[in-house]
Write a protein that holds these residues in place. Structure first.
Motif, PDB file in Angstrom:
ATOM      1  N   MET A   1       0.845  -1.193   0.000  1.00 17.66           N
ATOM      2  CA  MET A   1       0.000   0.000   0.000  1.00 17.66           C
ATOM      3  C   MET A   1       0.877   1.239   0.000  1.00 17.66           C
ATOM      4  SD  MET A   1      -3.139   1.037   0.203  1.00 17.66           S
ATOM      5  CE  MET A   1      -4.230   2.233   0.859  1.00 17.66           C
ATOM      6  N   HIS A   2       0.651   2.118  -0.936  1.00 18.80           N
ATOM      7  CA  HIS A   2       1.389   3.365  -1.021  1.00 18.80           C
ATOM      8  C   HIS A   2       0.578   4.490  -0.391  1.00 18.80           C
ATOM      9  CE1 HIS A   2       3.491   1.028  -4.068  1.00 18.80           C
ATOM     10  NE2 HIS A   2       4.466   1.894  -3.954  1.00 18.80           N
ATOM     11  N   ASN A   3       1.273   5.426   0.248  1.00 19.53           N
ATOM     12  CA  ASN A   3       0.619   6.569   0.862  1.00 19.53           C
ATOM     13  C   ASN A   3       1.064   7.834   0.162  1.00 19.53           C
ATOM     14  OD1 ASN A   3      -0.808   5.250   3.038  1.00 19.53           O
ATOM     15  ND2 ASN A   3       1.207   4.847   3.905  1.00 19.53           N
ATOM     16  N   LEU A   4       0.120   8.499  -0.472  1.00 16.44           N
ATOM     17  CA  LEU A   4       0.369   9.769  -1.123  1.00 16.44           C
ATOM     18  C   LEU A   4      -0.478  10.816  -0.416  1.00 16.44           C
ATOM     19  CD1 LEU A   4       1.626  11.515  -3.316  1.00 16.44           C
ATOM     20  CD2 LEU A   4      -0.201  10.770  -4.850  1.00 16.44           C
ATOM     21  N   ASN A   5       0.141  11.929  -0.084  1.00 15.72           N
ATOM     22  CA  ASN A   5      -0.504  12.978   0.682  1.00 15.72           C
ATOM     23  C   ASN A   5      -0.441  14.297  -0.067  1.00 15.72           C
ATOM     24  OD1 ASN A   5      -0.790  11.635   3.554  1.00 15.72           O
ATOM     25  ND2 ASN A   5       1.211  11.073   2.737  1.00 15.72           N
ATOM     26  N   ILE A   6      -1.580  14.965  -0.178  1.00 16.12           N
ATOM     27  CA  ILE A   6      -1.655  16.276  -0.799  1.00 16.12           C
ATOM     28  C   ILE A   6      -1.933  17.281   0.307  1.00 16.12           C
ATOM     29  CG2 ILE A   6      -2.838  17.717  -2.503  1.00 16.12           C
ATOM     30  CD1 ILE A   6      -1.255  15.142  -3.520  1.00 16.12           C
ATOM     31  N   VAL A   7      -1.101  18.307   0.375  1.00 23.38           N
ATOM     32  CA  VAL A   7      -1.223  19.313   1.422  1.00 23.38           C
ATOM     33  C   VAL A   7      -1.524  20.660   0.782  1.00 23.38           C
ATOM     34  CG1 VAL A   7      -0.071  20.433   3.379  1.00 23.38           C
ATOM     35  CG2 VAL A   7       0.515  18.059   2.759  1.00 23.38           C
ATOM     36  N   LEU A   8      -2.628  21.276   1.194  1.00 20.39           N
ATOM     37  CA  LEU A   8      -2.973  22.617   0.735  1.00 20.39           C
ATOM     38  C   LEU A   8      -2.818  23.565   1.917  1.00 20.39           C
ATOM     39  CD1 LEU A   8      -6.209  21.923  -1.351  1.00 20.39           C
ATOM     40  CD2 LEU A   8      -3.811  21.851  -2.088  1.00 20.39           C
ATOM     41  N   VAL A   9      -1.892  24.497   1.777  1.00 24.26           N
ATOM     42  CA  VAL A   9      -1.632  25.462   2.835  1.00 24.26           C
ATOM     43  C   VAL A   9      -2.457  26.717   2.553  1.00 24.26           C
ATOM     44  CG1 VAL A   9       0.126  26.852   4.005  1.00 24.26           C
ATOM     45  CG2 VAL A   9       0.689  24.547   3.183  1.00 24.26           C
ATOM     46  N   GLU A  10      -3.440  26.949   3.416  1.00 16.88           N
ATOM     47  CA  GLU A  10      -4.298  28.136   3.356  1.00 16.88           C
ATOM     48  C   GLU A  10      -4.967  28.342   1.999  1.00 16.88           C
ATOM     49  OE1 GLU A  10      -2.227  31.593   4.813  1.00 16.88           O
ATOM     50  OE2 GLU A  10      -1.448  30.505   6.550  1.00 16.88           O
ATOM     51  N   PRO A  11      -5.612  27.315   1.445  1.00 21.62           N
ATOM     52  CA  PRO A  11      -6.279  27.500   0.149  1.00 21.62           C
ATOM     53  C   PRO A  11      -7.368  28.564   0.260  1.00 21.62           C
ATOM     54  CG  PRO A  11      -7.027  25.482   1.194  1.00 21.62           C
ATOM     55  CD  PRO A  11      -5.894  25.995   2.026  1.00 21.62           C
ATOM     56  N   GLN A  12      -7.552  29.323  -0.819  1.00 22.40           N
ATOM     57  CA  GLN A  12      -8.479  30.455  -0.809  1.00 22.40           C
ATOM     58  C   GLN A  12      -9.711  30.255  -1.672  1.00 22.40           C
ATOM     59  OE1 GLN A  12      -7.743  33.362   1.211  1.00 22.40           O
ATOM     60  NE2 GLN A  12      -6.523  31.645   1.948  1.00 22.40           N
ATOM     61  N   ILE A  13      -9.631  29.429  -2.691  1.00 19.26           N
ATOM     62  CA  ILE A  13     -10.714  29.309  -3.673  1.00 19.26           C
ATOM     63  C   ILE A  13     -11.400  27.958  -3.510  1.00 19.26           C
ATOM     64  CG2 ILE A  13     -11.245  29.313  -6.146  1.00 19.26           C
ATOM     65  CD1 ILE A  13      -8.745  31.104  -6.510  1.00 19.26           C
TER      66      ILE A  13
ATOM     67  N   ARG B   1      -4.432  11.101   0.247  1.00 19.36           N
ATOM     68  CA  ARG B   1      -4.991  11.760   1.434  1.00 19.36           C
ATOM     69  C   ARG B   1      -4.875  13.265   1.249  1.00 19.36           C
ATOM     70  NH1 ARG B   1      -2.034  10.437   6.342  1.00 19.36           N
ATOM     71  NH2 ARG B   1      -3.832  11.350   7.357  1.00 19.36           N
ATOM     72  N   LEU B   2      -5.875  14.000   1.723  1.00 14.13           N
ATOM     73  CA  LEU B   2      -5.875  15.455   1.628  1.00 14.13           C
ATOM     74  C   LEU B   2      -5.677  16.064   3.003  1.00 14.13           C
ATOM     75  CD1 LEU B   2      -6.271  18.034  -0.062  1.00 14.13           C
ATOM     76  CD2 LEU B   2      -8.740  17.794   0.333  1.00 14.13           C
ATOM     77  N   HIS B   3      -4.750  17.004   3.080  1.00 10.77           N
ATOM     78  CA  HIS B   3      -4.461  17.728   4.322  1.00 10.77           C
ATOM     79  C   HIS B   3      -4.725  19.210   4.059  1.00 10.77           C
ATOM     80  CE1 HIS B   3      -2.170  14.210   5.918  1.00 10.77           C
ATOM     81  NE2 HIS B   3      -1.987  14.001   4.624  1.00 10.77           N
ATOM     82  N   LEU B   4      -5.604  19.814   4.843  1.00  8.08           N
ATOM     83  CA  LEU B   4      -5.919  21.230   4.695  1.00  8.08           C
ATOM     84  C   LEU B   4      -5.389  21.999   5.898  1.00  8.08           C
ATOM     85  CD1 LEU B   4      -9.592  21.133   3.352  1.00  8.08           C
ATOM     86  CD2 LEU B   4      -7.462  21.370   2.059  1.00  8.08           C
ATOM     87  N   VAL B   5      -4.541  22.981   5.618  1.00 12.81           N
ATOM     88  CA  VAL B   5      -3.919  23.788   6.661  1.00 12.81           C
ATOM     89  C   VAL B   5      -4.634  25.133   6.730  1.00 12.81           C
ATOM     90  CG1 VAL B   5      -1.771  24.837   7.465  1.00 12.81           C
ATOM     91  CG2 VAL B   5      -1.715  22.617   6.289  1.00 12.81           C
ATOM     92  N   ARG B   6      -5.182  25.441   7.886  1.00  9.45           N
ATOM     93  CA  ARG B   6      -5.904  26.699   8.108  1.00  9.45           C
ATOM     94  C   ARG B   6      -4.937  27.868   8.260  1.00  9.45           C
ATOM     95  NH1 ARG B   6      -8.903  22.973  11.648  1.00  9.45           N
ATOM     96  NH2 ARG B   6     -10.941  22.660  10.732  1.00  9.45           N
ATOM     97  N   PRO B   7      -5.467  29.085   8.041  1.00 13.82           N
ATOM     98  CA  PRO B   7      -6.856  29.425   7.781  1.00 13.82           C
ATOM     99  C   PRO B   7      -7.238  29.163   6.322  1.00 13.82           C
ATOM    100  CG  PRO B   7      -5.552  31.425   7.863  1.00 13.82           C
ATOM    101  CD  PRO B   7      -4.636  30.287   8.197  1.00 13.82           C
ATOM    102  N   LEU B   8      -8.472  28.730   6.129  1.00 11.08           N
ATOM    103  CA  LEU B   8      -9.017  28.499   4.799  1.00 11.08           C
ATOM    104  C   LEU B   8      -9.744  29.768   4.360  1.00 11.08           C
ATOM    105  CD1 LEU B   8     -10.578  24.953   5.390  1.00 11.08           C
ATOM    106  CD2 LEU B   8      -8.228  25.522   4.752  1.00 11.08           C
TER     107      LEU B   8
ATOM    108  N   GLY C   1       1.005  25.897  -1.855  1.00 12.05           N
ATOM    109  CA  GLY C   1       0.628  27.105  -1.135  1.00 12.05           C
ATOM    110  C   GLY C   1      -0.670  27.699  -1.635  1.00 12.05           C
ATOM    111  N   ARG C   2      -1.060  28.783  -0.999  1.00 14.74           N
ATOM    112  CA  ARG C   2      -2.307  29.450  -1.363  1.00 14.74           C
ATOM    113  C   ARG C   2      -2.207  30.050  -2.759  1.00 14.74           C
ATOM    114  NH1 ARG C   2      -3.636  34.012   2.870  1.00 14.74           N
ATOM    115  NH2 ARG C   2      -4.579  35.022   1.073  1.00 14.74           N
ATOM    116  N   GLU C   3      -3.334  30.193  -3.404  1.00  9.44           N
ATOM    117  CA  GLU C   3      -3.383  30.604  -4.801  1.00  9.44           C
ATOM    118  C   GLU C   3      -2.749  31.972  -5.049  1.00  9.44           C
ATOM    119  OE1 GLU C   3      -7.103  27.986  -4.246  1.00  9.44           O
ATOM    120  OE2 GLU C   3      -5.964  29.386  -3.031  1.00  9.44           O
ATOM    121  N   ASP C   4      -2.866  32.881  -4.119  1.00 10.76           N
ATOM    122  CA  ASP C   4      -2.382  34.247  -4.353  1.00 10.76           C
ATOM    123  C   ASP C   4      -0.973  34.520  -3.857  1.00 10.76           C
ATOM    124  OD1 ASP C   4      -3.151  34.018  -1.696  1.00 10.76           O
ATOM    125  OD2 ASP C   4      -4.063  36.008  -1.598  1.00 10.76           O
ATOM    126  N   LYS C   5      -0.434  33.660  -2.994  1.00 13.41           N
ATOM    127  CA  LYS C   5       0.886  33.917  -2.409  1.00 13.41           C
ATOM    128  C   LYS C   5       1.866  32.753  -2.511  1.00 13.41           C
ATOM    129  CE  LYS C   5      -0.725  37.118   1.144  1.00 13.41           C
ATOM    130  NZ  LYS C   5      -0.790  37.355   2.582  1.00 13.41           N
TER     131      LYS C   5
END
Length: 165
Positions: free
Chosen positions: A1-13, A30-37, A102-106
């Motif tokens: 079993m392979h583990n792939l992780n997607i991390v979104l840091v402060e996504p805005q859209i 797996r999806l990881h969401l880092v606040r603030p959203l 990272g976030r879409e604007d920064k």
């Protein structure tokens, strides 16, 4: 079993995060969401983009980037950035890779990039343009990793609905 992780840091859209959620669901990442959203998780645009795959999604939320790193010390981190020094398809992605966006604007914090130059990767594109869309970048990255892993646990053949091949 392979583990792939997607991390979104402060996504805005929300639509981007919804599209990325769908990519994670169909690939088993797996999806990881880092606040603030920049949106509420109940946002109708987020749900619409992810369609009916929310119950198939493995998702974790973090209060901030420090919280994320404290809870994921054993991973292999790759920072996707227009400022990266290496081409994303030349990196080798081991099991338990975390693809961080990272976030879409920064984008990602420059301090993080500066401290991890060998793990900063770039999807090639024309210099005079700012960047690719976040959900497109995640899809490109996810499928490069899965290609390197020989598409584990993914169906390789489709079938017609009215005819036989």
């Amino acid at each position: 079993m392979h583990n792939l992780n997607i991390v979104l840091v402060e996504p805005q859209i929300p639509q981007n995060t919804g599209n990325i959620s769908r990519t994670c669901a169909v690939t088993g990442a797996r999806l990881h969401l880092v606040r603030p959203l920049g949106f509420e998780v109940s946002d109708k645009h987020l749900k619409r983009a992810g369609l009916d795959y929310w119950d198939k999604l493995d998702i974790t939320y973090y209060d901030n980037l420090e919280d994320f790193f404290m809870k994921n010390r054993d991973g292999h981190f790759f920072y996707f950035t227009t400022k990266g020094l290496h081409v994303h398809s030349e990196a080798e992605y081991p099991d338990n890779s975390f693809l961080v966006f990272g976030r879409e604007d920064k984008g990602l914090p420059e301090e993080l990039l500066h401290d991890n130059p060998e793990n900063c990767v770039r999807i090639p594109m024309r210099n005079e343009l700012r960047s690719l869309n976040l959900s497109n970048s995640v899809a490109i990255a996810v499928y490069e990793v899965l290609r390197q892993w020989d598409y584990p646990d993914l169906s390789r053949e489709g079938k017609l609905t009215k005819y036989e091949w």
